[in-house]
Design an enzyme around this catalytic site. Structure first.
Site, PDB file in Angstrom:
ATOM      1  N   HIS A 201       0.838  -1.208   0.000  1.00  0.00           N
ATOM      2  CA  HIS A 201       0.000   0.000   0.000  1.00  0.00           C
ATOM      3  C   HIS A 201       0.874   1.260   0.000  1.00  0.00           C
ATOM      4  CE1 HIS A 201      -3.461   2.506   0.951  1.00  0.00           C
ATOM      5  NE2 HIS A 201      -2.874   2.934   2.062  1.00  0.00           N
ATOM      6  N   VAL A 202       1.833   1.271   0.913  1.00  0.00           N
ATOM      7  CA  VAL A 202       2.656   2.465   1.062  1.00  0.00           C
ATOM      8  C   VAL A 202       3.526   2.655  -0.198  1.00  0.00           C
ATOM      9  CG1 VAL A 202       4.555   3.472   2.378  1.00  0.00           C
ATOM     10  CG2 VAL A 202       2.636   2.399   3.561  1.00  0.00           C
TER      11      VAL A 202
END
Lengths: 228, 324, 813
Positions: A170-171
């Site tokens: 996600h990051v």
């Protein structure tokens, strides 16, 4: 702050708040969780005021995370339902990974990768909550047997591991796909960014705007603030 | 006594440091001779007195076992079992329960707090309360169900084998109080010798062919050992485990899984980095900006073009041309 | 104890019967374990309940409470019929060969001489046949049918294994196994020790229980031997001291006997205490009785006791009843004959049978003084604690004084243990708050009373005014002063036969051999003479050295009499003076004198072949299988059922109970009958508690927190009682509600053809202290006293049991 012209509202303030509460909880849980898991990361407990405090706060932060994420799950549920188009996107995953988005089918509000993050977290956080409660001895020691607790603690750590992998995905995605961050900081993104990454969504919003209906497009006659 | 400088500590929980292995201390052991124990609970009283804890006055629940379980304020407990043997005769089996001080302690393995559980070179496994974070992992790690979590101060407690006395050359308090010599303390080698002598007598002269020493190898042996009349059935002594070992769940959790997990997470991060290096950032190009602006502008002016046809298969897709 | 705690380790067989050594004497029990480990001893337990001692025993046999004499008589029969006795010992050291008076007999449960009208025996036929010189006749060949051993054989012949099983409920095979183990010690090189406690004494036939075992040990030659003997395991840390000092109302210190009202003059008293030898050449040491008595009187009354006034004999009380024991005291309170009571270290309402009777008695007093370190139930008897103590304070006029005393560790002094050791102890800390030593309190009381007598005269002031009270501080006599007084000192210069001074006036005596009957010595307790000599306090010695490794340790503390550790140790040698078992020799004749590890229980220079018997305290010089006229029930023990028994006496149904036991008429009315109360109950202690004291200590309260009654699984099933359910247990006297402990350790017994249930009631709970409140076992026990000692029959009575609901105030489990 109203989105300036040439931008599209992606996340209104409550969504941003909701996201960052979740994010902060997640980071804290990863920190304290890893501190309990890896001796060489035990020093992370200093951020909580020591081991006892880290142990005491970890489950409570987990509860906050669960509630916060549960709100997100409800709010973003519709957008994250699987769609037939998702299969085609997945078939083009190689192009997605290599950044050749011109070769990828149009994407609506969320691409299947984002949907995966949504569903993976929903599933993992639920597991973490249940297993976390089983090993939350302060309140629930007598509810389960030691053997059940052993199973729970193992599952908890495995679920946490996958959660961290999802978090990394996600990051990294947010960093790699430039221009993404403002969606969660300012709340709006440039039209070009939307055109590139979520063209179907832009098209839908533009259509709404053209019909004079509330849309996410800045400068349109009516601006919708909820993330429908 | 618990610092490395003392050279006394050979194992530390949640620590990748190698404690000094220099000191060749004699391994100690408490021998509990169940066959000469009368269940008087002097050991239990002495434990309360030496460690200065007082559990609340409980109630009767159909046994002489009082309090009814080990707790943060009951490190040792006499457990009573009425067992009928194969000849139909009653045997009243009385076992002093408490920490076994395993050579391979499951509690220490499970403990996440550095230095909260240590093993001394004499074999004693000790909880160092100032480092305990109260997570209860030791409870899950122990194959004997011994450590207890205190609802009062949120730390875990168990028998210390009176490490505070032993380090000054005294025997543990329970040993001192035992009136019948059912509790003995000394080097593990000596205690094993004594036990073997007892076992021989029990087998030869007392009619217990299955008498034996309980020093379970599954946990590398223990520093608290039992002489049992029926060593073939330890479970009749209030569920003394027959073949105790650290649960495979704990083994996986604290064993292979750790490096695998860190490797996988590291790979994910490194992979991301490599990906970023190879493909560079995924940036919006001027074309996207222009095309997006046009899409928004046209539609916002009320000109609604037909929907574009379904895109062809991905490989044939061409970048969308600006709409004329 | 005839022997010592430490001597138990020399035993080959340890029989625990009438006691529960591991439970009630866990520290002393270490010696039983030592015997097992180092001596390969077999531990045999005979008890109604599979107890803590049984848990480490080699063999356990059940027995119905109150039938020990039948069991042990069966053992005697087994020993005699299998010829497993130590013949030489029996012949030389017992009265087996003595001829008994022709008029002596036994029929239908009664010995000769029964006087129906007086409810007592005329014991004149319970004697030996005498020759012209007044000596007892003997038949060394043991052929004469009037020989003690032949009469005994005839007496026990009824106790076949089948009869034992029928009376005791002990399966015959288990009984025979016990016999076999006991008989294995008939060999001169093997010894059995018998350990008993209140399980034998607390019966209407308590004294006879013990006597039966003494007879067995004599037949086996186990008296006087290392590892042998009959061991009275005392129930309190200083209860041995209590009896030594003569705190029973019919005794004076050193087992001297208080005069009776039929002995108004000193000559009357001494006439029956000549103790002339019954056989030629015997020592009959009690022929020195007058020396002990006069020295006691000198200690008591000092210069006021003179030859002219018969050593102040008139100032001694003269008993009008056999004994003013505790049961009698409460009977008198209830009758209004006693209206003041001093309870010193005694929790009467918990400790005496029939709690209701005790409470009623205390309620009729004018005043009650309780001297105790704890808030005893007795001090609070007037409080209402619901069903636990349904007193009505508004109706009780008794004025109660609670005088706090210190505990033993808060004063110097001595405790006498079961081994007869006087062990001095030193004050460890100051008593709390207003607590004072008992001695101090008694001194204040005495001084006040004496002042009143001085001021006001009174009916009989002489004993009070003339009591010798020459302590340094009359208001605060010190334990050291009292101890020296018990040892005794010379009042004049003491000279030997040649006129040499052996002790100067004022010097401490070396031992009771120096006592005189001319007023030149004093000793307040002759058997303690030697405990504090000119060499100092012998009781404070702490040298564990044990030459010979026999468990003697002669320089550890001091043992009465004369620092002798094993009584009758002369009998541990054969008639020629050689130890029966050279491996475990205690003393021996070295050609010139008696010597060895222990102090010989025999004149040191009398040759073994001189015909002097080893039991020098008895006029015969030999021990008694036939007890002559000492026991009130008869010279041989006989099985009598407890006063509350599920069955009639199968041997003699018309004389079911001990005919000479003491029963008050009102109490007899409350005796339970088997039809209404079919279940046998017995009472006992648990290791975790000591009487009603330790429930005031947190740790003990934790270890056994709540009252319960033990019942068998079979009875539980019959009555629908589950584990830890609440039950009601009742007799005609009262009722108790507490939890049930359903256990495999109690089993129903087959008695006279039918199953009898036995339940067990631990005694420890009351309405004060830190443990949960309870009734106390003596809520249910009957008031009946042993024929010789008046000890109550706590150990065998009848009740009924039913399941009940928890009381309203029951703690939430």
């Amino acid at each position: 702050m109203r989105p300036p012209p040439g931008t599209v509202l992606r996340y209104p303030p409550f969504s941003r708040f909701n996201h960052w509460v979740t994010a902060v909880c997640m980071v804290l849980l990863v920190m304290s969780g890893l501190a309990f898991f890896y001796p060489w990361l035990y020093w992370l407990t200093v951020f909580f005021g020591g081991g006892q405090m880290a142990r005491a706060t970890h489950p409570w932060i987990g509860v906050v995370l669960f509630i916060s994420y549960a709100i997100m799950v409800v709010r973003f549920f519709r957008h994250n339902l699987p769609h037939r188009d998702d299969l085609r996107w997945l078939r083009a995953l190689g192009h997605v990974a290599s950044g050749r988005e011109e070769l990828v089918p149009e994407v609506g509000r969320y691409n299947p990768g984002q949907k995966f993050v949504y569903w993976a977290n929903a599933f993992l956080i639920l597991i973490l909550l249940v297993t976390g409660i089983i090993i939350w001895d302060w309140y629930f020691y007598n509810w389960t047997t030691i053997e059940q607790k052993r199973v729970a603690v193992l599952i908890h750590s495995i679920a946490a591991f996958f959660t961290i992998l999802v978090l990394i995905l996600h990051v990294y995605s947010a960093i790699w796909v430039r221009g993404t961050m403002p969606a969660m900081t300012r709340g709006y993104v440039p039209v070009g960014w939307v055109y590139r990454h979520h063209r179907k969504w832009l098209r839908q919003e533009a259509e709404l705007a053209a019909q004079g209906k509330p849309s996410a497009i800045a400068g349109a006659p009516a601006v919708r603030t909820d993330p429908r | 006594m618990t610092d490395l400088q003392s050279l006394n500590v050979i194992r530390i929980s949640a620590s990748d440091a190698n404690p000094p292995q220099l000191r060749q201390n004699v391994e100690v052991a408490k021998l509990i001779d169940v066959t000469r124990c009368i269940g008087c609970k002097a050991c239990q009283s002495a434990c309360m007195e030496w460690n200065d804890y007082r559990p609340p006055v409980g109630y009767f629940n159909g046994t002489y076992t009082n309090p009814h379980d080990l707790s943060h304020d009951q490190f040792t407990l006499m457990r009573f079992d009425e067992w009928v043997n194969d000849e139909g005769d009653l045997e009243w089996l009385i076992r002093k329960d408490g920490c076994m001080h395993c050579t391979d302690p499951g509690c220490l393995k499970a403990c996440p707090a550095p230095g909260a559980i240590v093993q001394y070179s004499n074999g004693i496994v000790d909880f160092i309360e100032e480092n305990c974070i109260g997570c209860g992992y030791c409870v899950k790690g122990c194959p004997f169900n011994i450590p207890r979590y205190s609802p009062v101060d949120k730390r875990a407690y168990k028998c210390t084998l009176c490490s505070d006395r032993v380090s000054y050359g005294l025997e543990p308090a329970c040993i001192k109080a035992c009136p019948t010599g059912a509790l003995l303390f000394g080097s593990k080698a000596d205690m094993t010798d004594v036990a073997n002598g007892r076992v021989e007598e029990l087998r030869g002269q007392r009619g217990f062919p299955n008498a034996g020493l309980y020093d379970p190898p599954g946990v590398g042996g223990t520093h608290v050992m039992y002489v049992l009349h029926h060593a073939d059935k330890p479970e009749i002594y209030s569920n003394l485990p027959k073949d105790p070992h650290i649960s495979w769940l704990v083994q996986v959790w604290k064993g292979a899984y750790k490096p695998l997990a860190v490797a996988a997470m590291g790979l994910a991060i490194v992979g991301s980095f490599i990906h970023a290096v190879i493909y560079g950032p995924n940036e919006v190009d001027p074309h996207d900006v222009e095309a997006g602006r046009r899409m928004v502008d046209r539609r916002s002016r009320g000109v609604i073009p037909p929907r574009p046809p379904e895109p062809p298969p991905v490989s044939h897709v061409k970048p969308e041309e600006p709409v004329k | 104890m005839t022997n010592t705690w430490g001597d138990i380790r020399n035993a080959d067989v340890v029989l625990v019967m009438g006691g529960n050594t591991a439970e009630a004497h866990p520290v002393g029990f270490k010696w039983v374990i030592e015997a097992k480990i180092h001596n390969n001893a077999k531990l045999v337990v005979v008890d109604p309940r599979f107890n803590r001692t049984a848990s480490v025993a080699d063999f356990y046999a059940p027995i119905r409470p109150g039938t020990d004499i039948a069991f042990l008589s069966g053992v005697i029969r087994y020993l005699l019929s299998n010829n497993t006795i130590q013949h030489e010992y029996v012949k030389a050291f017992t009265n087996a060969s003595f001829l008994v008076d022709e008029k002596f007999g036994f029929q239908d449960g009664l010995f000769s001489g029964w006087m129906e009208d007086r409810g007592d025996y005329d014991r004149s036929s319970w004697v030996y046949q005498r020759d012209d010189q007044g000596f007892a006749k003997v038949d060394e060949t043991l052929q004469n049918p009037r020989c003690v051993i032949n009469l005994m054989r005839q007496h026990v012949d009824r106790y076949t294994p089948e009869m034992v099983a029928r009376i005791c409920g002990t399966p015959a095979d288990k009984f025979l196994k016990v016999c076999e183990l006991i008989a294995s010690t008939a060999s001169p090189t093997r010894a059995m020790t018998s350990a008993y406690a209140l399980g034998w004494t607390q019966h209407s036939v308590g004294s006879q229980n013990i006597r039966t075992m003494a007879m067995i040990q004599l037949l086996l030659g186990n008296i006087g031997a290392a590892g042998g003997g009959v061991q009275a395991l005392r129930g309190h840390s200083n209860i041995q001291g209590l009896t030594d000092i003569g705190l029973l109302s019919n005794q004076m210190p050193g087992y001297l006997v208080l005069p009776k009202d039929i002995e108004p003059a000193f000559d009357d008293y001494m006439k029956s205490r000549q103790f002339k030898p019954l056989r030629p050449n015997q020592v009959s040491y009690l022929s020195n009785y007058k020396k002990f008595f006069v020295s006691f009187q000198k200690a008591y009354f000092g210069a006021a006791a003179k030859a002219e006034n018969n050593w102040a004999y008139d100032w001694l009380p003269k008993l009008d009843v056999p004994l003013y024991d505790a049961l009698k005291a409460f009977e008198m309170m209830n009758d209004g004959q006693m209206n003041g009571y001093i309870c010193q270290g005694f929790n009467a309402i918990q400790a005496i049978p029939n709690k209701k009777k005790v409470r009623d008695g205390l309620s009729r007093l004018k005043y009650l003084v309780v001297m105790d370190p704890l808030h005893t139930e007795t001090a609070h008897f007037w409080e209402n604690h619901g069903d636990l103590n349904p007193a009505d304070p508004a109706k009780i006029q008794t004025e109660v004084f609670l005088l706090p005393t210190n505990c033993f560790a808060e004063e110097n002094g001595t405790l006498v243990n079961s081994s007869r050791w006087l062990q001095w102890h030193w004050k460890a800390q100051e008593p709390p708050a207003e607590a004072q030593p008992d001695i101090w309190i008694m001194a204040q009381l005495f001084q006040k009373i004496r002042q009143l007598y001085q001021k006001e005269g009174g009916a009989f002031p002489d004993p009070i005014l003339n009591l010798d009270w020459s302590y340094l501080d009359p208001m605060d006599p010190q334990p050291e002063e009292l101890s020296k007084e018990m040892n005794g000192r010379a009042l004049d210069d003491l000279k030997d036969a040649n006129g040499n001074i052996i002790l100067k006036a004022g010097q401490q005596l070396d031992g009771f051999a120096q006592l005189r009957d001319d007023g030149s010595t004093m000793s307040a307790c002759w058997i303690y003479s030697g405990s504090w000599t000119e060499k100092g306090n012998q009781m404070g010695r702490r040298d564990p050295a044990d030459p010979g490794d026999r468990g003697i340790s002669p320089n550890w503390a001091w043992s009465w009499p004369a620092n002798r550790r094993i009584m009758y140790n002369r009998a541990g040698c054969d008639p020629q003076g050689k130890p029966w078992n050279p491996e475990r020799a205690l003393i021996w004749w070295d050609g010139k004198q008696w010597t060895g590890l222990d102090v010989p229980d025999f004149p040191p220079t009398i040759k073994p072949d001189s015909g002097v018997g080893p039991f020098i305290m008895l006029p015969e010089g030999v021990s008694r299988l036939f007890s002559v006229d000492q026991m009130r029930e008869g010279p041989f023990p006989e099985h009598y059922e407890p006063f509350e028994s599920p069955v009639r006496n199968v041997l003699h149904p018309n004389v079911s109970n001990n005919p000479v036991a003491r029963v008050f008429p009102d109490d007899r009315k409350e005796f339970g009958k088997a039809d209404k109360f079919p279940i046998v109950a017995t009472t006992y202690r648990l290791t975790e508690q000591f009487h009603y004291w330790t429930k005031h200590a947190h740790i003990n309260a934790v270890l056994q927190p709540e009252e319960f009654i033990e019942i068998s699984e079979e009875l539980a099933k019959e009555k629908g009682i589950g584990q830890a359910d609440w039950i009601r247990v009742w007799s005609d006297r009262n009722s108790v509600v507490c939890k049930a402990y359903v256990t495999k350790r109690l089993k129903p017994m087959k008695v006279d053809g039918r199953m009898v249930h036995v339940i067990g009631f631990p005694i420890h709970w009351g309405f004060t202290g830190l443990a949960r409140k309870g009734y106390g076992a003596n809520t249910l026990t009957p008031v009946v006293g042993d024929g010789n000692t008046e000890t109550p029959e706590y150990k065998a009575f009848l009740v009924n049991v039913e399941k009940t609901s928890p009381p309203a105030n029951a703690p939430v489990a």
